[in-house]
Write an enzyme that holds these catalytic residues in place. Structure first.
Site, PDB file in Angstrom:
ATOM      1  N   ASP A  49      33.030 -17.787 -17.245  1.00 17.72           N
ATOM      2  CA  ASP A  49      33.658 -19.107 -17.080  1.00 17.72           C
ATOM      3  C   ASP A  49      33.406 -19.976 -18.313  1.00 17.72           C
ATOM      4  OD1 ASP A  49      31.002 -19.641 -16.643  1.00 17.72           O
ATOM      5  OD2 ASP A  49      31.292 -20.776 -14.797  1.00 17.72           O
ATOM      6  N   ASP A  88      33.541 -13.894 -13.676  1.00 16.40           N
ATOM      7  CA  ASP A  88      32.718 -14.983 -13.158  1.00 16.40           C
ATOM      8  C   ASP A  88      33.407 -15.692 -12.002  1.00 16.40           C
ATOM      9  OD1 ASP A  88      30.187 -15.542 -14.117  1.00 16.40           O
ATOM     10  OD2 ASP A  88      30.913 -16.595 -15.898  1.00 16.40           O
ATOM     11  N   LYS A 118      30.467 -12.119 -10.877  1.00 19.00           N
ATOM     12  CA  LYS A 118      29.150 -12.707 -11.196  1.00 19.00           C
ATOM     13  C   LYS A 118      29.122 -14.108 -10.592  1.00 19.00           C
ATOM     14  CE  LYS A 118      27.863 -14.185 -15.517  1.00 19.00           C
ATOM     15  NZ  LYS A 118      27.644 -15.625 -15.278  1.00 19.00           N
ATOM     16  N   GLU A 187      19.253 -16.367 -18.257  1.00 20.65           N
ATOM     17  CA  GLU A 187      19.707 -17.188 -19.392  1.00 20.65           C
ATOM     18  C   GLU A 187      18.648 -18.201 -19.816  1.00 20.65           C
ATOM     19  OE1 GLU A 187      23.658 -18.788 -19.105  1.00 20.65           O
ATOM     20  OE2 GLU A 187      23.401 -20.029 -20.896  1.00 20.65           O
TER      21      GLU A 187
END
Ligand code: KIV
Length: 274
Positions: A49, A88, A118, A187
């Site tokens: 995204d 995503d 995801k 992340e």
């Protein structure tokens, strides 16, 4: 009757089986042409995204819609043959309930033919991840910095910098793995925490700004190519295409303005009168 393709794409179980094995190579792509290039070298293509920032110039990924993800997911599937394509789930398409998540994820799988979705979030999304995986939808998790939560986080700061803040992130990764995710993006977290999570959980971790201690790595393609106006500090640039593209555009504009643009004789071998 149509003939099924003989080319075998990688699947979510193939990626799951790479735990402690050959590192997983993953990049984003949003288009057929870049997907074809990425496909030659990567195990997984993420239709992230992040397309909201990269393609559409939004400040955050919050405005991205399910329809936007589906359109670009289809393009990436058309451009690729071998890699697992993961799409995503955008903000607002899965958080309200597990049923909402199933409805959105089923649309993504049916309309793009991708191999997995995801979604962002740790322990709070575990029930949803279990609901999806039990119903045939492979899910990649995403913990640590979760950009869709920027409005509650307040910024895109790295997570887990002090040891005292590690526990919730570890719990998130464990909950997502136990819920059935086949791999987890982690992340912007510190190296010792990334290492600890990677050692503790049974599914592959795929790091972005989370050190080489992960089972694989992902980057946003335009960031590593030097095409994004703003790139996170942790990104290593493997190319600097911005100036090369601008030079080509400049050359074209110069040719047009100076009437040096090649005429049809260039193609058809005929002289134009005049
Ligand atoms: O949207 C995206 O590109 C991502 C990566 C940064 C992991 O989620």
């Amino acid at each position: 009757m149509s003939v099924p393709s003989m080319i075998k794409r990688k699947t979510a179980p193939d990626i799951r089986a790479r735990k402690n094995g050959e590192p997983i190579v993953m990049l984003t792509s949003y288009h057929a042409h870049t997907a074809a290039l990425v496909d030659r070298h990567c195990d997984v293509i993420l239709v992230g995204d992040s397309l909201g920032n990269v393609m559409h110039g939004f400040e955050t990924t919050v405005p991205v819609t399910l329809d936007m993800m589906i359109v670009q997911g289809r393009a990436v599937m058309r451009g690729s043959e071998h890699a697992l394509v993961v799409v995503d789930m955008p903000f607002g398409s899965y958080e309200a309930s597990k049923e909402q998540a199933f409805h959105s994820a089923a649309r993504i799988l049916k309309e793009t033919h991708c191999g997995a979705v995801k979604l962002e979030g740790g322990a709070r999304m575990a029930e949803t991840i279990a609901f999806l995986t039990d119903r045939g939808i492979p899910v990649m998790g995403h913990v640590g910095l979760t950009p869709q939560s920027v409005n509650t986080l307040g910024s895109f700061r790295a997570q887990g910098r002090e040891e005292g803040s590690w526990q919730p992130i570890e719990n998130d990764a464990r909950a997502v793995a136990e819920a059935g995710a086949f791999s987890i993006v982690i992340e912007a977290i510190a190296e010792p925490l990334a290492r600890k999570i990677t050692q503790e959980i049974p599914v592959p971790t795929i790091g972005i700004g989370a050190s080489a201690a992960c089972d694989g790595q992902v980057l946003v393609l335009e960031d590593m190519l030097g095409l994004s106006p703003r790139t996170p500090k942790f990104v290593r640039r493997y190319g600097n295409l911005g100036p090369a593209i601008e030079a080509a555009i400049e050359g074209y504009a110069r040719d047009v303005r100076s009437r040096a643009f090649p005429g049809p004789e260039h193609v058809y071998g005929m002289k134009t009168k005049g």
